[in-house]
Design an enzyme around this catalytic site. Structure first.
Site: not given
Ligand SMILES: *[C@@H]1O[C@H](CO)[C@@H](O)[C@H](O)[C@H]1NC(C)=O
Ligand SMILES: *[C@@H]1O[C@H](CO)[C@@H](O)[C@H](O)[C@H]1NC(C)=O
Ligand SMILES: *[C@@H]1O[C@H](CO)[C@@H](O)[C@H](O)[C@H]1NC(C)=O
Length: 666
Positions: A310, A314, A583
């Site tokens: 994750e 990002d 995401s």
């Protein structure tokens, strides 16, 4: 064991606490229907154990809050962009002196000495420590320990509590109370098997021997080499082509992009591999600036189990779109609390001390083990005080984590939503991923299939459904498409548990449709009625699923916007994967709004702040997504249609148009 520790700290309080509450008419103030998932009721709290009590006082002027936000955020408002200072915000919403006085008088009459009650800086909270027997008496309740099934963490809560009628209007809620912090979860990213073993990894030199197995989409031949395989492998070059985002060139001191992470941690080696392979303009070693909140730490080694991808993705998306601009990483919560508590609250505490439940006088700081407070007594836990107003929030913050709206009571959720409103008033843009399970929440959230209702067929909106954040859904290209084709709503079969992996969307149960969205939602129902049974949620959302309905016809619709969230190539644990999910979409929007704020800074303008009213008023800045759907809960879900829809929102960005729009505003 815990109670012994607490009992030792008790002596000082007993002497002053024997008065009997004055008789008053009590009424139930808050009540919960069940113990939250993953928590088990333990023993009754020992009467002598000290509880850190916090009373959230009713804030003033909230009825006008949305109007104030629109005043500085609506493109047609003469005050567009005239954001408030934090002090302005505190002053307007501080509880009235009447509220403070009424609650203090009641506490004094109940035997709680004036001088043990502290008042937070922003006047929003009263705090004091009293033994459990006394708290049970004045709140007419029974406190139990609750044990988290996997972490073993212990928190105190009750099923319901009551307050005298004459103070109820002055109090939002009492903590500890019915609220057990919600389990926070990453908006799921899914990776398939390592890309190099699965697909030809795009037009790259690494495995040229696979090249002949692939027939490019018709039309791909006209494109530059690095855009020929975007249908199967999304790279920063593909994203820039899809949305016409130019190469970034600005670095200034005010427009760092803020990224929220909790539990998951990035690895520098993974970022470096990504930069080398997919974003060569970003120098090796480029890293975010860490704002550690309540013990959050990063980075970790690539093989760490905390590095699940994750944070890596990002940062990859952020840096590849905005470098040379920097990123501020809000790494929230220590090892123990991360992903097991309502981390959005500790995050908000750290950005705005006025939201904090902590009073900074040390009174609550050293009472271990209760109510997800810091310091955390668990081995390896963060030993400092809960951080309050420690950091200045960045102008744009992107968050790819979420919970289901149903995980917390409506009033708790609304109070948190008001904090997002206050950040909007101060000129911050808050971007959240919508979630990845279509009209459901993730499997296991509220039920096995992530849905609500007795037979798990009612749609389960993912929080934040708060109308004061920009909620981002996901889109995709199919294998045989190019960046010149129109994207579809993200839907992909990613195997067991994620067969219906799809852009989350629908209608909130806790929030009515906001003014800025009314006409878009009305158009949707008028022209594209989804043909599914619905209900109209009441104020406390106690009738969800009424009359066989599966969604709230009067709710705030989400997402607001969308961006690509499929087949993104990135390294995790030094292996090149395909990533999927909203995401990916949220940091694309976070990056784009950062670029736009930079361009405004160059011409002497301030940040754009809360963008939704401007977006809904200017649908021409979007690529409308009209294909695909978001099934779940045993039904077909909603479909992407012309105009706003509860799958992809208004659509994906046309960057030049979006930039022109925001540059034209004051
Ligand atoms: C929620 O807040 C509203 C307004 O303050 C209040 O009227 C209502 O009783 C509260 N609901 C619950 C369940 O506490
Ligand atoms: C990372 O990769 C290494 C080498 O392949 C492996 O031994 C390790 O278990 C992986 N880490 C995780 C958390 O999967
Ligand atoms: C439309 O979406 C469906 C899946 O719902 C997909 O199979 C199809 O390829 C898409 N069509 C286009 C033109 O993108």
């Amino acid at each position: 064991m815990r109670s012994e520790v607490l009992a030792a700290a008790l002596a000082a309080f007993v002497a002053v606490c024997k008065a009997v509450p004055t008789p008053s008419t009590y009424a139930v103030h808050e009540k919960r229907s069940s113990i939250p998932r993953e928590w088990n009721r333990g023993s009754r709290v020992e009467g002598e154990a000290i509880l850190p009590i916090r009373i959230g006082l009713t804030q003033s002027n909230l009825e006008n809050a949305e109007a104030h936000l629109m005043d500085v955020s609506h493109p047609q408002s003469p005050n567009f962009g005239k954001h408030w200072t934090q002090e302005d915000v505190h002053d307007l919403f501080a509880p009235s002196q009447d509220s403070v006085d009424a609650v203090r008088a009641w506490l004094a009459a109940s035997g709680i000495s004036e001088n043990v009650v502290t008042h937070s800086d922003n006047k929003g909270w009263l705090a004091f420590d009293i033994p459990a027997w006394q708290a049970e008496e004045i709140f007419q309740t029974e406190y139990h320990e609750h044990v988290h099934s996997t972490s073993g963490n212990v928190r105190v809560g009750c099923d319901e509590y009551s307050l005298p009628e004459h103070v109820r209007e002055h109090i939002d809620f009492i903590s500890p109370g019915v609220k057990m912090s919600a389990t926070l979860r990453k908006t799921e990213i899914k990776r398939d098997i390592p890309a190099s073993r699965h697909h030809r990894p795009g037009p790259m030199k690494k495995v040229p021997d696979h090249f002949h197995h692939w027939t490019p989409p018709s039309g791909a031949g006209k494109l530059p080499a690095d855009l020929q395989d975007c249908g199967r492998n999304i790279t920063p070059v593909c994203l820039k082509a899809l949305y016409q985002i130019p190469n970034a060139h600005i670095k200034d001191n005010v427009n760092q992009l803020g990224l929220y992470e909790s539990g998951d941690k990035y690895s520098q080696a993974d970022l470096n591999s990504f930069f080398a392979e997919y974003a060569p303009n970003v120098p090796q070693g480029t890293h975010p600036l860490l704002d550690s909140i309540d013990g959050g730490e990063a980075p970790v080694a690539p093989g760490s189990e905390d590095n699940t991808g994750e944070s890596d993705i990002d940062m990859d998306i952020g840096f590849s779109l905005i470098y040379p601009q920097t990123i501020t990483l809000y790494q929230v919560d220590d090892e123990i609390e991360a992903n097991t508590d309502g981390g959005f609250n500790t995050f908000l505490d750290a950005l705005d001390g006025s939201y904090c439940t902590y009073t900074a006088d040390g009174i609550t700081g050293d009472t271990p083990g209760f109510d997800s407070e810091y310091p955390d007594p668990a081995p390896g836990g963060y030993k400092g005080k809960l951080q309050c107003g420690t950091y200045k929030p960045t102008r744009v913050i992107s968050v790819s984590y979420g919970v289901s709206e149903a995980d917390a009571p409506p009033n708790y959720t609304r109070r948190q939503c008001n904090e997002f409103l206050k950040l909007g008033l101060q000129g911050h843009t808050i971007v959240y991923a919508s979630g990845d399970y279509g009209v459901a929440s993730f499997p296991g959230d509220d039920s096995d299939n992530g849905c609500l209702g007795d037979d798990s067929t009612v749609y389960n909106p993912s929080f934040p459904t708060c109308p004061y954040v920009t909620n981002v859904g996901a889109t995709r290209l199919y294998d045989d498409q190019t960046v010149l084709d129109k994207e579809s709503a993200l839907q992909a079969d990613l195997g067991p548990g994620a067969e219906l992996f799809a852009s989350a969307g629908g209608f909130a149960n806790y929030f009515p449709v906001p003014s800025y969205q009314k006409s878009a939602v009305a158009e949707y129902f008028k022209n594209h009625n989804p043909g599914l049974p619905s209900y109209v949620a009441n104020a406390d959302a106690t009738n969800v699923g009424a009359n066989g309905g599966v969604y709230n016809r009067a709710g705030r619709g989400f997402p607001d916007v969308s961006a690509n969230g499929a087949q993104f190539r990135a390294f995790n644990n030094q292996t090149d994967f395909h990533f999927y999910g909203t995401s990916l979409a949220a940091p694309i929007w976070g990056s784009i709004m950062t670029l736009i704020n930079e361009e405004r800074t160059v011409i002497g303008k301030g940040p754009v702040g809360f963008i939704n009213p401007t977006l809904y008023d200017n649908t021409w800045v979007f690529n409308d997504i009209v294909n695909g759907s978001n099934p779940g809960c045993g039904s077909k879900g909603f479909s992407a249609v012309p105009g706003w829809d509860p799958v992809t929102g208004l659509g994906t960005p046309k960057y030049p148009a979006l930039l022109g729009l925001f540059l034209s505003l004051p």
